[in-house]
Design an enzyme around this catalytic site. Sequence first.
Site, PDB file in Angstrom:
ATOM      1  N   SER A  30     -24.994 -21.031  19.804  1.00  7.89           N
ATOM      2  CA  SER A  30     -24.851 -22.384  19.250  1.00  7.89           C
ATOM      3  C   SER A  30     -23.413 -22.865  19.316  1.00  7.89           C
ATOM      4  O   SER A  30     -23.084 -23.941  18.822  1.00  7.89           O
ATOM      5  CB  SER A  30     -25.343 -22.410  17.796  1.00  7.89           C
TER       6      SER A  30
ATOM      7  N   ASN B 169     -25.805 -16.514   7.100  1.00  9.08           N
ATOM      8  CA  ASN B 169     -26.786 -17.469   6.560  1.00  9.08           C
ATOM      9  C   ASN B 169     -26.189 -18.374   5.490  1.00  9.08           C
ATOM     10  O   ASN B 169     -26.420 -19.587   5.486  1.00  9.08           O
ATOM     11  CB  ASN B 169     -27.999 -16.718   5.995  1.00  9.08           C
TER      12      ASN B 169
ATOM     13  N   THR C 172     -39.219 -67.894   8.045  1.00  7.51           N
ATOM     14  CA  THR C 172     -40.217 -66.857   7.745  1.00  7.51           C
ATOM     15  C   THR C 172     -41.180 -66.912   8.938  1.00  7.51           C
ATOM     16  O   THR C 172     -41.415 -68.004   9.493  1.00  7.51           O
ATOM     17  CB  THR C 172     -40.994 -67.123   6.435  1.00  7.51           C
TER      18      THR C 172
ATOM     19  N   SER D 132     -23.670 -60.234  34.412  1.00  7.41           N
ATOM     20  CA  SER D 132     -24.720 -59.665  35.253  1.00  7.41           C
ATOM     21  C   SER D 132     -24.144 -59.446  36.640  1.00  7.41           C
ATOM     22  O   SER D 132     -23.247 -60.166  37.073  1.00  7.41           O
ATOM     23  CB  SER D 132     -25.886 -60.647  35.311  1.00  7.41           C
TER      24      SER D 132
ATOM     25  N   LYS E 214     -24.563 -65.376  33.456  1.00  2.71           N
ATOM     26  CA  LYS E 214     -24.943 -64.543  32.312  1.00  2.71           C
ATOM     27  C   LYS E 214     -23.780 -64.083  31.436  1.00  2.71           C
ATOM     28  O   LYS E 214     -22.686 -63.781  31.915  1.00  2.71           O
ATOM     29  CB  LYS E 214     -25.703 -63.294  32.799  1.00  2.71           C
TER      30      LYS E 214
ATOM     31  N   GLU F  71     -27.712 -55.132  21.792  1.00  4.26           N
ATOM     32  CA  GLU F  71     -28.930 -54.510  22.341  1.00  4.26           C
ATOM     33  C   GLU F  71     -28.861 -52.986  22.268  1.00  4.26           C
ATOM     34  O   GLU F  71     -29.849 -52.318  21.959  1.00  4.26           O
ATOM     35  CB  GLU F  71     -29.130 -54.948  23.794  1.00  4.26           C
TER      36      GLU F  71
ATOM     37  N   TYR G 164     -33.891 -17.801   5.663  1.00  2.00           N
ATOM     38  CA  TYR G 164     -33.350 -18.280   6.941  1.00  2.00           C
ATOM     39  C   TYR G 164     -34.248 -17.889   8.110  1.00  2.00           C
ATOM     40  O   TYR G 164     -34.805 -16.796   8.158  1.00  2.00           O
ATOM     41  CB  TYR G 164     -31.937 -17.710   7.172  1.00  2.00           C
TER      42      TYR G 164
HETATM   43  N1  ARG Z   1     -25.675 -19.997  14.542  1.00  2.00           N
HETATM   44  C1  ARG Z   1     -26.535 -19.807  13.415  1.00  2.00           C
HETATM   45  C2  ARG Z   1     -27.074 -21.161  12.930  1.00  2.00           C
HETATM   46  O1  ARG Z   1     -26.553 -22.144  13.339  1.00  2.00           O
HETATM   47  C3  ARG Z   1     -25.752 -19.169  12.302  1.00  2.00           C
HETATM   48  C4  ARG Z   1     -26.560 -18.356  11.362  1.00  2.00           C
HETATM   49  C5  ARG Z   1     -27.114 -17.169  12.035  1.00  2.00           C
HETATM   50  N2  ARG Z   1     -27.697 -16.260  11.136  1.00  2.00           N
HETATM   51  C6  ARG Z   1     -28.457 -15.277  11.586  1.00  2.00           C
HETATM   52  N3  ARG Z   1     -28.937 -14.498  10.718  1.00  2.00           N
HETATM   53  N4  ARG Z   1     -28.737 -15.153  12.859  1.00  2.00           N
HETATM   54  O2  ARG Z   1     -28.011 -21.243  12.192  1.00  2.00           O
END
Ligand code: ARG
Length: 458
Positions: free
Chosen positions: A23, A110, A155, A277, A283, A290, A317
């Site tokens: 991540s 976590n 309205t 445009s 235009k 938009e 988690y």
């Molecule tokens: N990268 C993980 C997240 O965004 C962090 C927590 C990971 N915890 C674990 N037990 N794998 O949620």
Amino acid sequence: MAKMWAGRTSGVTNKLADDFNSSISFDSRMFSQDIEGSMAHAAMLGATGIIEQNEAKKIIDALGDISEEIRSGKLAISNDAEDIHMFIEEVLTERIGDVGKKLHTARSRNDQVALDFRLYLRDETDILTEKLKGLIGIITEKAEEYKTAVMPGYTHLQRAQPITFAHHLLAYSMMLLRDLERLSDCKKRINISPIGSCALAGTTYKTDRRFEAEKLGFSDICQNSIDGVSDRDFAVEFLNDLALIMMHLSRFSEEIILWSSWEFKFVELSDSFTTGSSIMPQKKNPDMAELVRGKTGRVYGDLMALLTTLKGLPLAYNKDMQEDKECVFDALDTVKMCLDVFSGMLSEITANTENMKNAAKTGFINATDLADYVVGKGLPFRSAYKISGEIVAYCIKNGFVLENLPLETYKKYGDFFDDDVFSAIDLENCVKRRISEGGTGINSVENQIKWVKEKLGL
Ligand code: ARG
């Protein structure tokens, strides 16, 4: 290379699995919150004697350096790490050795990720608040500029009653003020500390969760460690607030798009916030409005994505929860950009007050005032409504408007009609007489402006 969590398994993973699992490409934006949280954690470990005070100091100093170096660009965040938490811990351990390995005592990723996310959204709430306030300020300034500009109120997108442009604009100030209030309310629930929940069950160490919470400026701690690591409803609520901001901006955008069309020509957008445009030389397109309208769908999608991710997840988690961040970041970036662009576009908009007034002159938007006039002559409203409707029908059939219908014709519908009917249906008078609180009359509009400014602290 084996992972930091090697032990139970070899910690050597397939490259594809690594990429899929990682991540860091999106959670690296929380590096400063991660470091801030770790500093507070180290301080707590030191203060409670779980680690030595000098060890805590060593960790805090090294984290300070890492933070500085990432900020200045001296230390690049490597995408090889699984996530930002692992990256910081790895760099720390590289730099100070075994002492660095003590930081993760009495915590888990976590509670760490929940903490970082809360800290991040708390900071972003403040940024959003300022942007929203800025936009409301601009809308309110425009309202002051066009306090007496009469336009048709609608309205069903049918001309309904005369209002002022200021009154119409202020409706948006009110909506966005509620958005502001919602954000500050949401912040109350964001600002609760999960750290110390550890993996899910709390810890055997004698930690001081309140010490950490206080250091990080939280107003309280999560009361249940399982909830502490599982709760993402603060993020859902935040996304919901963003979706509502977009809904309001989208309605406003739709009106700006309509108003700047040749059919309306109520407003003129500045050159700097419009596009041309590639083929049609005439235009001047309202692309900014938009796009704001278009991006609303995307922010709604972000909200749906998170709700759906969380639905059905068992406590506590689950890795699914890593999916909480991209949708929130996407919505956040989108809303911030939309607020900036919308503010810029609006501050340079000008109203074509003549066209607004001319539009107000047709469409019989003073028919309610005609009915009120008849009520003033002693008839009950329903009868007055019927007479006025018949007069409007006559006008449409014979090419009149209420203002130029001869008095003799009015008299055919009731001998109480007199010369004063013309001032009763005069558009400016119609606006002036709407003195009810919150109405379109000048005093009411001035009070609304005052009220908004007070709320903004101006
Ligand atoms: N990268 C993980 C997240 O965004 C962090 C927590 C990971 N915890 C674990 N037990 N794998 O949620």
